[in-house]
Structures are given as C-alpha cells and as structure tokens.
Design a protein around this motif. Structure first.
Motif, PDB file in Angstrom:
ATOM      1  N   ALA A  22     -76.955 -52.676 -10.916  1.00  0.00           N
ATOM      2  CA  ALA A  22     -78.608 -52.650 -10.956  1.00  0.00           C
ATOM      3  C   ALA A  22     -78.823 -54.035 -12.180  1.00  0.00           C
ATOM      4  O   ALA A  22     -79.900 -54.541 -12.009  1.00  0.00           O
ATOM      5  CB  ALA A  22     -79.113 -51.555 -11.532  1.00  0.00           C
ATOM      6  N   ILE A  23     -77.739 -54.349 -12.884  1.00  0.00           N
ATOM      7  CA  ILE A  23     -78.247 -55.445 -14.101  1.00  0.00           C
ATOM      8  C   ILE A  23     -77.731 -56.763 -13.414  1.00  0.00           C
ATOM      9  O   ILE A  23     -76.940 -57.277 -14.427  1.00  0.00           O
ATOM     10  CB  ILE A  23     -77.643 -55.002 -15.325  1.00  0.00           C
ATOM     11  CG1 ILE A  23     -78.115 -53.567 -15.486  1.00  0.00           C
ATOM     12  CG2 ILE A  23     -78.330 -55.658 -16.494  1.00  0.00           C
ATOM     13  CD1 ILE A  23     -77.317 -52.822 -16.742  1.00  0.00           C
ATOM     14  N   HIS A  24     -77.493 -56.978 -12.322  1.00  0.00           N
ATOM     15  CA  HIS A  24     -76.889 -58.085 -11.672  1.00  0.00           C
ATOM     16  C   HIS A  24     -77.906 -58.945 -11.163  1.00  0.00           C
ATOM     17  O   HIS A  24     -78.610 -58.592 -10.724  1.00  0.00           O
ATOM     18  CB  HIS A  24     -75.805 -57.499 -10.576  1.00  0.00           C
ATOM     19  CG  HIS A  24     -74.565 -57.914 -10.645  1.00  0.00           C
ATOM     20  ND1 HIS A  24     -74.037 -58.910  -9.894  1.00  0.00           N
ATOM     21  CD2 HIS A  24     -73.562 -57.597 -11.596  1.00  0.00           C
ATOM     22  CE1 HIS A  24     -72.722 -59.013 -10.015  1.00  0.00           C
ATOM     23  NE2 HIS A  24     -72.423 -58.275 -11.108  1.00  0.00           N
ATOM     24  N   ASN A  25     -77.583 -60.370 -11.054  1.00  0.00           N
ATOM     25  CA  ASN A  25     -78.479 -61.071 -10.391  1.00  0.00           C
ATOM     26  C   ASN A  25     -77.536 -62.008  -9.359  1.00  0.00           C
ATOM     27  O   ASN A  25     -76.357 -61.574  -9.349  1.00  0.00           O
ATOM     28  CB  ASN A  25     -79.291 -61.991 -11.201  1.00  0.00           C
ATOM     29  CG  ASN A  25     -78.372 -63.052 -12.164  1.00  0.00           C
ATOM     30  OD1 ASN A  25     -77.395 -63.437 -12.034  1.00  0.00           O
ATOM     31  ND2 ASN A  25     -79.198 -63.335 -13.415  1.00  0.00           N
ATOM     32  N   GLU A  26     -78.237 -62.810  -8.773  1.00  0.00           N
ATOM     33  CA  GLU A  26     -77.367 -63.593  -7.623  1.00  0.00           C
ATOM     34  C   GLU A  26     -76.240 -64.484  -8.139  1.00  0.00           C
ATOM     35  O   GLU A  26     -75.474 -64.798  -7.708  1.00  0.00           O
ATOM     36  CB  GLU A  26     -78.226 -64.257  -6.680  1.00  0.00           C
ATOM     37  CG  GLU A  26     -78.904 -65.414  -7.400  1.00  0.00           C
ATOM     38  CD  GLU A  26     -80.489 -64.846  -8.129  1.00  0.00           C
ATOM     39  OE1 GLU A  26     -80.899 -65.891  -8.918  1.00  0.00           O
ATOM     40  OE2 GLU A  26     -80.772 -63.901  -7.787  1.00  0.00           O
ATOM     41  N   ARG A  27     -76.289 -64.914  -9.542  1.00  0.00           N
ATOM     42  CA  ARG A  27     -75.283 -65.482 -10.125  1.00  0.00           C
ATOM     43  C   ARG A  27     -74.253 -64.785 -10.954  1.00  0.00           C
ATOM     44  O   ARG A  27     -73.500 -65.200 -11.846  1.00  0.00           O
ATOM     45  CB  ARG A  27     -75.945 -66.493 -11.051  1.00  0.00           C
ATOM     46  CG  ARG A  27     -76.739 -67.589 -10.478  1.00  0.00           C
ATOM     47  CD  ARG A  27     -77.416 -68.747 -11.338  1.00  0.00           C
ATOM     48  NE  ARG A  27     -78.258 -68.191 -12.279  1.00  0.00           N
ATOM     49  CZ  ARG A  27     -79.448 -67.908 -12.364  1.00  0.00           C
ATOM     50  NH1 ARG A  27     -80.143 -68.225 -11.352  1.00  0.00           N
ATOM     51  NH2 ARG A  27     -80.171 -67.667 -13.300  1.00  0.00           N
ATOM     52  N   GLY A  28     -74.509 -63.494 -10.925  1.00  0.00           N
ATOM     53  CA  GLY A  28     -73.518 -62.564 -11.815  1.00  0.00           C
ATOM     54  C   GLY A  28     -74.301 -61.816 -12.702  1.00  0.00           C
ATOM     55  O   GLY A  28     -75.379 -61.289 -12.329  1.00  0.00           O
ATOM     56  N   TYR A  29     -73.598 -61.474 -13.992  1.00  0.00           N
ATOM     57  CA  TYR A  29     -74.141 -60.628 -14.816  1.00  0.00           C
ATOM     58  C   TYR A  29     -75.387 -61.298 -15.440  1.00  0.00           C
ATOM     59  O   TYR A  29     -75.531 -62.494 -15.725  1.00  0.00           O
ATOM     60  CB  TYR A  29     -73.282 -60.680 -15.962  1.00  0.00           C
ATOM     61  CG  TYR A  29     -72.070 -59.924 -15.618  1.00  0.00           C
ATOM     62  CD1 TYR A  29     -71.892 -58.519 -14.959  1.00  0.00           C
ATOM     63  CD2 TYR A  29     -70.617 -60.485 -15.671  1.00  0.00           C
ATOM     64  CE1 TYR A  29     -70.739 -58.019 -14.496  1.00  0.00           C
ATOM     65  CE2 TYR A  29     -69.419 -59.894 -15.191  1.00  0.00           C
ATOM     66  CZ  TYR A  29     -69.575 -58.777 -14.555  1.00  0.00           C
ATOM     67  OH  TYR A  29     -68.480 -58.159 -14.101  1.00  0.00           O
ATOM     68  N   SER A  31     -77.959 -60.918 -19.265  1.00  0.00           N
ATOM     69  CA  SER A  31     -77.629 -60.578 -20.600  1.00  0.00           C
ATOM     70  C   SER A  31     -77.811 -59.232 -21.183  1.00  0.00           C
ATOM     71  O   SER A  31     -77.830 -58.864 -22.417  1.00  0.00           O
ATOM     72  CB  SER A  31     -78.208 -61.689 -21.551  1.00  0.00           C
ATOM     73  OG  SER A  31     -79.611 -61.502 -21.482  1.00  0.00           O
ATOM     74  N   ALA A  32     -78.551 -58.414 -20.257  1.00  0.00           N
ATOM     75  CA  ALA A  32     -79.122 -57.215 -20.708  1.00  0.00           C
ATOM     76  C   ALA A  32     -77.950 -56.126 -20.622  1.00  0.00           C
ATOM     77  O   ALA A  32     -78.068 -54.892 -21.229  1.00  0.00           O
ATOM     78  CB  ALA A  32     -79.978 -56.630 -19.570  1.00  0.00           C
ATOM     79  N   ASN A  34     -75.169 -55.279 -22.271  1.00  0.00           N
ATOM     80  CA  ASN A  34     -74.929 -54.711 -23.565  1.00  0.00           C
ATOM     81  C   ASN A  34     -76.119 -53.868 -24.331  1.00  0.00           C
ATOM     82  O   ASN A  34     -76.162 -52.877 -24.710  1.00  0.00           O
ATOM     83  CB  ASN A  34     -74.478 -55.630 -24.663  1.00  0.00           C
ATOM     84  CG  ASN A  34     -73.227 -56.095 -24.473  1.00  0.00           C
ATOM     85  OD1 ASN A  34     -72.416 -55.323 -23.885  1.00  0.00           O
ATOM     86  ND2 ASN A  34     -72.971 -57.200 -24.999  1.00  0.00           N
ATOM     87  N   GLU A  35     -77.348 -54.496 -23.984  1.00  0.00           N
ATOM     88  CA  GLU A  35     -78.664 -53.573 -24.206  1.00  0.00           C
ATOM     89  C   GLU A  35     -78.793 -52.266 -23.651  1.00  0.00           C
ATOM     90  O   GLU A  35     -79.173 -51.387 -24.308  1.00  0.00           O
ATOM     91  CB  GLU A  35     -79.746 -54.293 -24.024  1.00  0.00           C
ATOM     92  CG  GLU A  35     -80.008 -55.706 -24.848  1.00  0.00           C
ATOM     93  CD  GLU A  35     -81.219 -56.780 -24.414  1.00  0.00           C
ATOM     94  OE1 GLU A  35     -82.330 -55.891 -24.497  1.00  0.00           O
ATOM     95  OE2 GLU A  35     -81.022 -57.638 -24.293  1.00  0.00           O
ATOM     96  N   VAL A  36     -78.469 -52.402 -22.338  1.00  0.00           N
ATOM     97  CA  VAL A  36     -78.489 -51.054 -21.408  1.00  0.00           C
ATOM     98  C   VAL A  36     -77.470 -50.074 -22.045  1.00  0.00           C
ATOM     99  O   VAL A  36     -77.569 -48.954 -22.237  1.00  0.00           O
ATOM    100  CB  VAL A  36     -78.342 -51.159 -20.231  1.00  0.00           C
ATOM    101  CG1 VAL A  36     -77.916 -50.035 -19.137  1.00  0.00           C
ATOM    102  CG2 VAL A  36     -79.239 -52.136 -19.428  1.00  0.00           C
ATOM    103  N   ALA A  37     -76.285 -50.512 -22.188  1.00  0.00           N
ATOM    104  CA  ALA A  37     -75.332 -49.701 -22.917  1.00  0.00           C
ATOM    105  C   ALA A  37     -75.506 -49.027 -24.282  1.00  0.00           C
ATOM    106  O   ALA A  37     -75.269 -47.916 -24.620  1.00  0.00           O
ATOM    107  CB  ALA A  37     -73.809 -50.541 -22.904  1.00  0.00           C
ATOM    108  N   ALA A  38     -76.107 -49.967 -24.945  1.00  0.00           N
ATOM    109  CA  ALA A  38     -76.516 -49.410 -26.399  1.00  0.00           C
ATOM    110  C   ALA A  38     -77.724 -48.297 -26.137  1.00  0.00           C
ATOM    111  O   ALA A  38     -77.821 -47.372 -26.905  1.00  0.00           O
ATOM    112  CB  ALA A  38     -77.083 -50.699 -26.988  1.00  0.00           C
TER     113      ALA A  38
END
Length: 110
Positions: A22-29, A31-32, A34-38
């Motif tokens: 869900a935190i993916h875009n068409e180019r890959g990862y 930057s969110a 680690n924020e989601v994990a935290a």
C-alpha cells in the motif's frame, strides 16, 4: 500515513491490518515506510492494542523501521503475525528483530 495517525489516537479494536504494497508507487518504494512502521510500533505499544496480524510487506521499511517494530515487539503481547517480507531490512534491522523475539512470547509468525 493519516490512517496510522488516526489508529494511534483511537480505541477501535482492530485485530488485523494489511497494508502490504500500500505504500508503493509505480517507481517502487516511497519514503513513508519507516514512518508507517514507527506509527504501528506506537500502536503495538499501546495498552489497548488488540492488533494480532500486521502485514507491511513491500512497504519500503529499512533498518530504522525494523528497529522501531523490534522495540514494540519487546513489550507487545497481542501481535501473533508480522509480515515484513520484500522490504529493505538489512543486518542491523534483522539483529534488532531477533533480539525482540527473545522477549516476545506471542509472535508466532515473522
């Protein structure tokens, strides 16, 4: 990210959350990751957490996000399954998670 913030400040009894890819875009990862994990680490540390299953597969989590989850796993007693495959967790994050498993008697799937 606003979903995680809403969950942090809500007493809803959610037992399963699937944010894999869900935190993916068409180019890959993004930057969110680690924020989601935290954010989920904070939820897991909550005394009212009822989360039993968390899927953060392919979410852009690296060692920092894994370390945040590991800190939470040391104290959490509800989570039974954590999926973090397909992320960028290196040796530091792996060591942090392994250390957390020594303290956690609930998690049965990682």
């Amino acid at each position: 990210m606003s979903l995680v913030r809403a969950l942090e400040h809500n007493d809803i009894a959610i037992t399963s959350m699937d944010l894999g890819r869900a935190i993916h875009n068409e180019r890959g990862y993004t930057s969110a990751g680690n924020e989601v994990a935290a954010g989920f680490a904070n939820i897991l540390l909550s005394k009212t957490s009822s989360l039993e299953t968390l899927n953060l597969e392919n979410s852009g989590i690296d060692d920092a996000g894994a370390a945040a989850l590991a800190r939470a796993l040391k104290k959490n007693s509800t989570l039974k399954s954590l999926v973090i495959s397909g992320n960028r967790v290196g040796s530091d994050g792996t060591v942090a998670l392994a250390g957390a498993l020594r303290c956690n008697n609930t998690l049965s799937s990682l």
